[in-house]
Enzyme design. Structure first.
Site, mmCIF file in Angstrom:
data_model
loop_
_atom_site.group_PDB
_atom_site.id
_atom_site.type_symbol
_atom_site.label_atom_id
_atom_site.label_comp_id
_atom_site.label_asym_id
_atom_site.label_seq_id
_atom_site.Cartn_x
_atom_site.Cartn_y
_atom_site.Cartn_z
ATOM 1 N N ASP A 21 0.798 -1.244 0.051
ATOM 2 C CA ASP A 21 0.269 0.060 -0.100
ATOM 3 C C ASP A 21 0.691 1.372 0.187
ATOM 4 O O ASP A 21 2.001 1.292 0.546
ATOM 5 C CB ASP A 21 -0.765 -0.093 1.224
ATOM 6 N N ASN A 69 -11.184 -2.353 -5.254
ATOM 7 C CA ASN A 69 -10.232 -1.259 -6.164
ATOM 8 C C ASN A 69 -11.027 -1.155 -7.416
ATOM 9 O O ASN A 69 -10.449 -0.177 -8.328
ATOM 10 C CB ASN A 69 -8.868 -1.776 -6.194
#
Ligand code: IPE
Ligand code: IPE
Ligand code: MG
Length: 247
Positions: A21, A69
């Protein structure tokens, strides 16, 4: 490259999972588009895979794209899918040279066909490799995976192939995407976020969690080694008391 001497090769986790991330923030800090961050995250993937394999880790699972996502801007999704195809294509030979087997988990049918094709080809080409299994979580979410498992188990009960009384934890294990992979002992997340974001919820029931503020494109071999050293310093009690564990 040499592995940090502080790492005890006899006490390695079998399986390390990583939530990669911070690509977007890394790019933003440089006044660039988020996609610049994704492109620069590839080196961190390569370094982590290489370091894990050299160390002797048997399973490495990388969270590359979540179900959630898909809600990002179209432009970013397209860039990520293109990067995926390009990277898999480029890295397949390196995987083979390093005896690494590629695997993928998630709702793979939801990926663009070019992506799925590249992925399947790489999986096929590397299927005989044995040093380490590298699993990419793509279009993956744990709640999706568990829901699919529940549906499959219910079907088996309905058809009479399975008795409700026979259902135990191993039944659930066998219906998850990770059926041939041991549960991760260590989960790493970069970028300073302290959350799981729908990743391997069932499988990390007893994993050690390691959070680092480093943004994914800045994550290096030493950071992976640091996580392993930290893991090796922990006492894993599994509900028992310290004296029982050390005995
Ligand atoms: C991780 O970086 C990559 C993916 C989730 C695909 P992000 O894109 O989430 O970057 P941040 O968290 O916005 O900085
Ligand atoms: C988690 O990162 C998914 C991947 C790393 C692929 P996100 O950046 O999507 O997570 P949230 O939404 O901030 O929790
Ligand atoms: Mg993020």
């Amino acid at each position: 490259m040499a592995i940090d001497k502080r790492i005890d090769s006899a006490k390695l986790p079998q399986h390390v999972a990583v939530i990669m991330d911070g690509n977007g923030r890394w790019a933003k800090q440089r006044g660039r588009l988020r996609t610049f961050g994704h492109n620069n995250g590839v080196k961190a993937v390569r370094d982590t895979v290489e370091c894990a394999a050299e160390m002797g880790i048997k399973y490495l699972t990388l969270y590359a794209f979540s179900t959630e996502n898909w809600n990002r801007p179209k432009f970013e999704i397209n860039a990520l899918m293109t990067l995926l195809v390009k990277t898999i294509n480029k890295e397949t030979k390196t995987l083979t040279d390093n005896d690494i087997k590629l695997n993928a988990i998630g709702n793979l049918d939801s990926l663009p066909s070019s992506c799925l094709k590249e992925l399947n080809e790489a999986i096929e080409k590397t299927k005989g490799n044995t040093r380490m299994t590298l699993t990419l979580a793509l279009s993956y979410s744990s709640k999706w995976e568990i829901t699919e498992a529940v549906k499959a188990i219910a079907k088996n009960v309905k058809s009479g192939d399975l008795n409700v009384e026979e259902i135990d934890e191993s039944t659930v294990d066998k219906h998850l995407c990770t059926l041939n992979i041991p549960d991760p002992e260590l989960l790493i997340r970069t970028s300073g976020e302290h959350r799981i974001s729908n990743f391997l919820l069932w499988q990390i029931a007893y994993a050690e969690l390691f959070f680092t503020d480093k943004l994914w494109p800045d994550f290096e071999r030493v950071d992976f080694e640091e996580a392993i050293i930290d893991y090796q310093g922990r006492e894993r009690r599994f509900g028992k008391i310290s004296e029982q564990v050390s005995a």
